[in-house]
Design a protein around this motif. Structure first.
Motif, PDB file in Angstrom:
ATOM      1  N   ARG A 159       0.959  -1.108  -0.019  1.00 32.05           N
ATOM      2  CA  ARG A 159      -0.384   0.032  -0.205  1.00 32.05           C
ATOM      3  C   ARG A 159       1.017   1.081  -0.093  1.00 32.05           C
ATOM      4  O   ARG A 159       1.755   1.223   0.421  1.00 32.05           O
ATOM      5  N   ARG A 173      -3.233   0.696  -4.159  1.00 34.61           N
ATOM      6  CA  ARG A 173      -2.589  -0.550  -3.830  1.00 34.61           C
ATOM      7  C   ARG A 173      -1.805  -1.105  -4.913  1.00 34.61           C
ATOM      8  O   ARG A 173      -2.314  -0.641  -5.939  1.00 34.61           O
ATOM      9  N   THR A 178      -5.756  -3.589  -9.223  1.00 33.70           N
ATOM     10  CA  THR A 178      -4.596  -3.108  -8.762  1.00 33.70           C
ATOM     11  C   THR A 178      -3.558  -3.232  -9.855  1.00 33.70           C
ATOM     12  O   THR A 178      -3.405  -4.233 -10.640  1.00 33.70           O
TER      13      THR A 178
END
Lengths: 849, 180
Positions: free
Chosen positions: A515, A520, A657
């Motif tokens: 993170r 993320r 992500t």
């Protein structure tokens, strides 16, 4: 004929594989003309093509193959010897066969091209004993008993009966083709297995008896699907030809089970299986997340987890194939090209067994071919030029494939003339890609990147000088399209190395989820070395010993932050500032004041730390953070050019992500290469090249390691020359007649006191501890003994030159051929030491035993 | 009938016969359209994950049932937020938050266009489109292929493939990476 379409298709596929095998074998045969096994193998392959083309009534093909077969028969019998001319003609025949097959594939007929001349040449080479059988000798309607066509009248070799023909056909799959063509002929054609071996008319000891493993049965033609049992192909799925060679020898009784254990599967089908598995992995991740609070289903979820993982692994394996599939064509390519260019080139292939994903194999075929052609065509010089340059007459082209940190690296290296960097620099300027002053500041490596500019390399100005790099932009585009990278190094006069790095697979990889601010991000696990916690409440001290108990401390200037890790300086990159996630004034180095973690990563020759806030589990919960399996998906044409992301993935919670491209980050953050001393020996030449060709002025504003000598001098050393910082106990230092050494990693590291090095007074080593800065020099590492390391910093201004050392009267290990400059760094003056650009330092490598 | 029309290359709206079906929508107060056949679906609550350092026209990435779809901020992509007085005379000053995803499947690439409002699917005679005449090429004119002068104003036909490329003017073509 029409209803044979499918079988013709299969024949085409088979034949093209056989032809590739022929290319390989013929080129190899040139090296060892008297290799009976190989000759036999070639003979059988041609024979198979001849026979099968007969079944389909491809008379022209049959005639051509027959001429070739006859010549090969003579060779095999030892009646004539293979020479380059014969090999060339045979290769021409292979090409002609290929051309006809292509025609058949495209138009369904053999085409009008006339290969009689070739046939004649082949025949003439068989000592002119008999003229090539005219191709018109056996035009026969399709569906004729194949036997007739396989036995042209002029054939004086003893292959006669259908049984015999069948038996000698080396490849089962082709054999089966014949069945639908002439179902009625089936019965007489199908010999009992045992007999087939016995009936072999030709003496090859490696009789391809796989035939018997097949026992052609009438229902096989009914296998209308593309999935056909490829009985004699041991590795699953691969289309690599089954070289009808050696291992197929004699006793086949034990084979049937193995032979029946592999299946030929459509690649697209495998692809969709993998896609589905990918979806399953995602669903599994979601399920784990959802089930976290329901104890009753935990067992089932765990099972699903385990099974999915195995399934995924298995599915991946089905798609792996050896890179030999691509490499195998290169002997032929190199041979032809070197003959036509009048060059003498030796091809070395290493690591052909390296496996990678099938789709990737397809995708690197053309780029690699291009690189190989380039190397022969433009890289390697003609023999006379090589002799003038003092090189061996025969050029060396080396192809190497190997696994490296979750990737496959393919290296194409030649020892040719290299790429003229200056010409590229000029060309880049003249094309307006860069202005002249900026161009002068480009390092050679940066300059070489211009050969990847679209249209750049085809420009005459470059091709005239070097000819290197035509179409390199296409190569780069193709490789990058599959998530790979292309990297070029070249040293004028010494050669060029191009490294293509490709992911092992595009599909599923383990990754570390981190993170950083609101983001993320995924870091491919293959590159992650370790996690280093940062000290909390970082006060940005630059103490003498930053590697203290509470965690690492970020030091150095903002533009070149480092942490100390076990005595070495590790450059670090703040992900937050790199990605623009926080205002840069949030913290001294863009990292949060309260701790954080450095992910030490290694990619290519770069090693650096990525500062992130913390780790995160895939599910986004607080459960054990760490590695997660992610399904890599392309992030699209808008994300790829950013150069920071290798792709994206969908997480268990449905969010997207991004996957970090560490190579891109190293490039953007300008991380110096650090692993020089651990690289393989063959890279040493490149290092030398880097040092020798480096423009001195480029180093002006590069980070410096500032240290203090025992006499209190402030001395700065270019950080890129520093391989590591070491501390020894004095007891470890040993004295020889004229110098001090310390044992390190199996060799002796020469130690020189910095004051001594500078030509000043010598002082005995003292204090119990020795702090050394280990420098890379062209002749090996050398340890400079200093009092302490003060800082790592970017100089405030360009250095001012005061003198150069080129004094031969200095002792051998001193700073001969070094230059000394004054530089302002961190507000104080320091002496900047660096290698003179074009010289080697005569340090005492002889000590290293 | 419609299938015939959609096989016509929308990037070259030469005078032809028949009627094309187009999905019309509003961006920054202007009317745009794409071939209706390209529209895969309309989403009103897509979760967009931002991509740091992306060109500003890329709003982020969207997870569409496992497929990762780039989300294009059309307003920025078309440069409609630039303070170009000539460009803005018909634009509503206060831009409502664009929350509607118009998910397209053009060629083999998917994308989602962030638009202000979906208007309707309209049928327009292909012959009624006129070429976009621009005194000066802009990101907007580059990405549009034709314009239709309807009763309630102009409607521009978007070239989706062009939209998927980074805007040439808002970002220099040199692929220099962001500096740290």
């Amino acid at each position: 004929m029409m209803d044979n379409q499918e079988f013709v298709q299969e024949f085409l596929v088979e034949s093209s594989e056989n032809l590739d095998q022929l290319d390989r074998d013929l080129v190899a045969l040139e090296e060892t003309p008297d290799d009976p096994d190989r000759l036999a193998s070639i003979f059988r392959t041609v024979h198979t093509i001849k026979g099968t083309s007969g079944f389909f009534g491809f008379s022209k093909l049959g005639a051509l193959a027959h001429s070739g077969e006859h010549l090969l028969g003579r060779l095999r019998d030892g009646a004539i010897l293979l020479n380059e001319e014969i090999a060339g003609t045979l290769l021409s025949m292979v090409d002609a066969v290929r051309a006809i097959l292509r025609n058949i594939e495209e138009t369904g007929v053999e085409g009008t091209a006339d290969f009689r001349e070739l046939s004649d040449a082949l025949a003439a080479m068989s000592e002119g004993r008999e003229p090539a059988p005219p191709s018109g000798a056996r035009p026969r309607p399709a569906g004729n008993p194949p036997v007739d066509q396989s036995l042209p009248a002029s054939d004086d070799s003893p292959r006669v009966s259908p049984q015999q023909f069948k038996a000698s056909a080396s490849d089962v799959k082709i054999e089966r083709l014949s069945q639908p063509a002439e179902p009625d002929a089936q019965a007489p054609l199908a010999p009992p297995p045992a007999e087939s071996t016995a009936a072999l008319p030709t003496p090859p000891p490696t009789a391809p008896c796989e035939t018997d493993a097949v026992t052609p049965t009438p229902e096989q033609p009914a296998a209308a699907s593309p999935a056909v049992v490829s009985d004699n192909t041991p590795p699953p799925v691969t289309t690599a030809e089954v070289a009808p060679s050696s291992d197929a020898a004699g006793p086949q009784r034990s084979q049937p089970t193995a032979a029946e254990s592999s299946v030929r599967v459509d690649v697209g089908l495998l692809g969709s299986i993998l896609d589905l598995v990918g979806e399953l992995v995602l669903a599994r991740n979601q399920l784990r997340l959802a089930a976290a609070e329901i104890p009753q289903v935990q067992d089932a979820v765990r099972r699903v987890h385990a099974v999915t993982s195995s399934l995924q692994e298995t599915a991946m394996k089905t798609r792996m194939q050896p890179i030999a599939q691509v490499f195998s064509r290169f002997p032929r390519v190199v041979r032809d090209l070197s003959v036509s260019c009048g060059k003498d080139v030796r091809l070395e292939i290493d690591g052909a067994e390296t496996e990678l994903d099938r789709t990737l194999i397809e995708n690197i075929r053309d780029p690699l071919t291009h690189l190989v052609r380039n190397a022969v065509d433009h890289g390697i010089e003609p023999p006379h030029e090589r002799i003038q340059a003092g090189k061996p007459e025969t050029g060396l082209l080396s192809l190497r494939a190997f696994h490296e940190s979750g990737q496959v690296t393919v290296e194409v290296r030649d020892d040719g003339r290299g790429i003229p960097v200056d010409a590229i620099r000029r060309k880049a300027v003249s094309r307006g890609l860069i202005d002249a002053t900026a161009a002068d500041k480009l390092s050679d490596e940066e300059t070489l990147q211009y050969i990847f500019e679209p249209g750049f390399s085809t420009a005459a100005a470059v091709t005239d000088v070097s000819g290197r790099g035509v179409g390199m932009d296409v190569v780069k585009t193709n490789i990058e399209a599959i998530g790979g990278t292309v990297d070029v190094r070249s040293m004028p006069g010494e050669g060029t190395t191009i490294r293509v790095r490709i992911p092992l697979t595009l599909a599923i990889i383990p990754a570390l989820i981190v993170r950083c601010g609101p983001q993320r991000l995924a870091i491919p696990q293959a590159s992650v070395c370790e996690l280093v916690p940062l000290a909390r409440g970082n006060d940005n001290t630059k103490g003498t010993d930053g590697s203290d108990r509470r965690g690492a401390v970020i030091e150095g200037l903002e533009t070149a932050p480092v942490i100390r890790l076990r005595g070495e300086l590790l450059p670090v990159v703040s992900l937050a500032s790199l990605l623009g996630l926080e205002p840069t004034d949030a913290a001294p180095h863009g990292h949060p004041r309260h701790g954080g973690t450095v992910v030490r990563v290694r990619v290519d020759d770069h090693e650096f730390g990525v500062i992130v806030d913390d780790m995160q589990s895939a599910a986004g919960t607080a459960e054990a953070a760490g590695l997660t399996t992610i399904v890599v998906k392309p992030a699209g044409s808008l994300v790829a050019p950013i150069g920071l992301y290798a792709g994206a993935t969908v997480m268990g919670d449905g969010g997207v992500t991004l996957i970090l491209d560490l190579r891109g980050i190293a490039r953007v953050a300008d991380i110096p290469e650090r692993l020089a001393q651990t690289r393989q020996a063959d890279d040493h030449a490149h290092q030398l090249g880097d040092i020798a060709s480096e423009n001195v002025d480029e180093a002006i504003l590069a980070p410096l390691v500032v240290c203090r000598s025992r006499h209190g001098r402030r001395v700065a050393l270019p950080a890129r020359r520093v391989s590591r910082l070491e501390r020894f106990s004095e007891a470890a230092v040993e004295q020889t007649t004229d110098r001090s050494v310390v044992r390190h990693a199996g060799s002796f590291l020469p130690l020189v006191d910095l004051d001594d090095f500078l030509g000043g007074m010598t002082r005995p080593l003292a204090d119990g501890r020795v702090q050394a800065v280990v420098l890379n020099t062209p002749t090996g590492p050398i340890g400079l003994v200093v009092d302490e390391i003060v800082d790592v910093a970017i100089p405030d201004a360009a250095p001012v030159s005061i003198e150069s050392f080129e004094d031969d009267s200095l002792p051998p290990h001193s700073l001969k051929r070094w230059k000394r400059q004054m530089v302002d760094v961190a507000g104080q003056a320091a002496e900047l030491l660096d290698l003179l650009s074009d010289s080697a330092v005569e340090t005492s490598t002889s000590l290293a035993s | 009938m419609a299938t015939d029309l959609h096989s016509t290359d929308p990037t070259q709206p030469l005078p032809g016969e028949g009627v094309g079906r187009y999905a019309a929508f509003l961006v920054a107060g202007r009317r745009f359209a794409v071939p209706a056949a390209d529209v895969a679906e309309v989403l009103r609550d897509g979760r967009v994950n931002k991509v740091p350092r992306a060109p500003e026209s890329l709003a982020g990435l969207l997870n569409l049932r496992g497929r990762i779809v780039p989300v294009i901020d059309l307003e920025r992509r078309l440069g409609l937020t630039t303070t170009d007085a000539g460009e803005r005379d018909t634009v509503t000053p206060a831009r409502p938050p664009a929350t509607v995803h118009l998910v397209l499947q053009a060629t083999h690439e998917w994308c989602s266009l962030l638009v202000d409002e979906i208007l309707d699917v309209v049928e327009i005679p292909i012959a009624a489109f006129q070429p976009v005449v621009a005194q000066q090429a802009t990101d907007a004119t580059d990405a549009t292929t034709a314009v239709y002068a309807g009763e309630d104003g102009l409607m521009y036909l978007l070239d989706v493939r062009q939209v998927l490329r980074p805007a040439p003017r808002s970002r220099p073509p040199s692929s220099t990476s962001p500096s740290t």
